[in-house]
Design an enzyme around this catalytic site. Structure first.
Site, mmCIF file in Angstrom:
data_model
loop_
_atom_site.group_PDB
_atom_site.id
_atom_site.type_symbol
_atom_site.label_atom_id
_atom_site.label_comp_id
_atom_site.label_asym_id
_atom_site.label_seq_id
_atom_site.Cartn_x
_atom_site.Cartn_y
_atom_site.Cartn_z
ATOM 1 N N ASN A 23 7.282 -0.499 -11.606
ATOM 2 C CA ASN A 23 8.340 -1.509 -11.565
ATOM 3 C C ASN A 23 7.805 -2.726 -12.313
ATOM 4 O O ASN A 23 6.634 -2.780 -12.673
ATOM 5 C CB ASN A 23 8.740 -1.861 -10.114
ATOM 6 C CG ASN A 23 7.566 -2.416 -9.334
ATOM 7 O OD1 ASN A 23 6.979 -3.422 -9.707
ATOM 8 N ND2 ASN A 23 7.214 -1.727 -8.271
ATOM 9 N N ASP A 33 4.322 5.735 -8.682
ATOM 10 C CA ASP A 33 3.552 4.487 -8.742
ATOM 11 C C ASP A 33 2.543 4.462 -7.590
ATOM 12 O O ASP A 33 1.341 4.243 -7.781
ATOM 13 C CB ASP A 33 4.541 3.323 -8.625
ATOM 14 C CG ASP A 33 3.986 2.008 -9.147
ATOM 15 O OD1 ASP A 33 4.697 1.009 -9.028
ATOM 16 O OD2 ASP A 33 2.848 1.995 -9.658
#
Ligand code: APR
Length: 173
Positions: A23, A33
């Protein structure tokens, strides 16, 4: 440049460069992530923090890509890219295509011979998997001419049977 499918966990996929579906904060999150930071270790986040304190004070815009160490992953670099959040009423396909284009461009600059991609935006960011796979394959194919001197393999790493089916269909199209 070969486009291949390597279903499984991207944090266990050997490649010169592993692409993270990050992000804009670059400071970690869930999904890919979270997995990359967990398995890759603190060096990755340390470099992300340094990027935020220097080149990227406002974070990484959607569609752009930036590289850090891969830490403990079986890779040399992690290329962080920020996918667009899916919206039914706004066509953000260009931004999603840019994630693959910019990641491959950066991979070639780094000298990465193989690049592993997750299905960017197709998880928490809600992009329909079939369309995400189509854009992944089409935008990667479009870069072949530009990066073929360096990047020999693009590995798509779908997570789960539905994602795998979507990428196989996209590659056959
Ligand atoms: N290996 C390969 N693919 C994975 C893995 C993994 N270990 N974990 C998840 N995936 C798959 C998901 O199933 C999905 O198909 O990666 C795809 C992308 O999902 P997300 O990781 O949720 O990424 P995205 O949809 O781009 O959303 C990004 O989620 O994790 C946060 O910080 C991240 O805010 C950002 C947002």
């Amino acid at each position: 440049m070969e486009l291949l499918i390597r279903p499984g966990d991207i944090t266990r996929t050997p490649a010169d460069a592993v692409v993270n579906a990050a992000n804009s904060t670059l400071l970690g999150g869930g999904g890919v992530d979270g997995a990359i930071h967990r398995r890759g270790g603190p060096e990755i986040l340390a470099e992300c923090r340094r990027l935020r304190e220097t080149e990227l004070p406002g974070g990484l815009p959607a569609g752009r890509a930036v590289a850090t160490t891969a830490g403990r992953l079986p890779a040399r670099w992690v290329i962080h890219t920020v996918g667009p959040v899916y919206a039914r009423t706004i066509d953000k396909s260009g931004t999603l295509a840019s994630c693959y284009r910019e990641s491959l461009r950066l991979a070639a600059e780094l000298g990465a011979r193989s690049v592993a991609f997750p299905a960017i935006s197709a998880g928490i960011y809600g992009w329909p998997m079939d369309d995400a796979a189509r854009i992944a394959v089409e935008s990667s194919r479009a870069m072949a001419e530009l990066v073929r001197e360096v990047v020999e393999q693009v590995l798509f790493v779908p997570y789960g049977p539905a994602a795998e089916e979507a990428f196989r269909a996209a590659l056959e199209a």
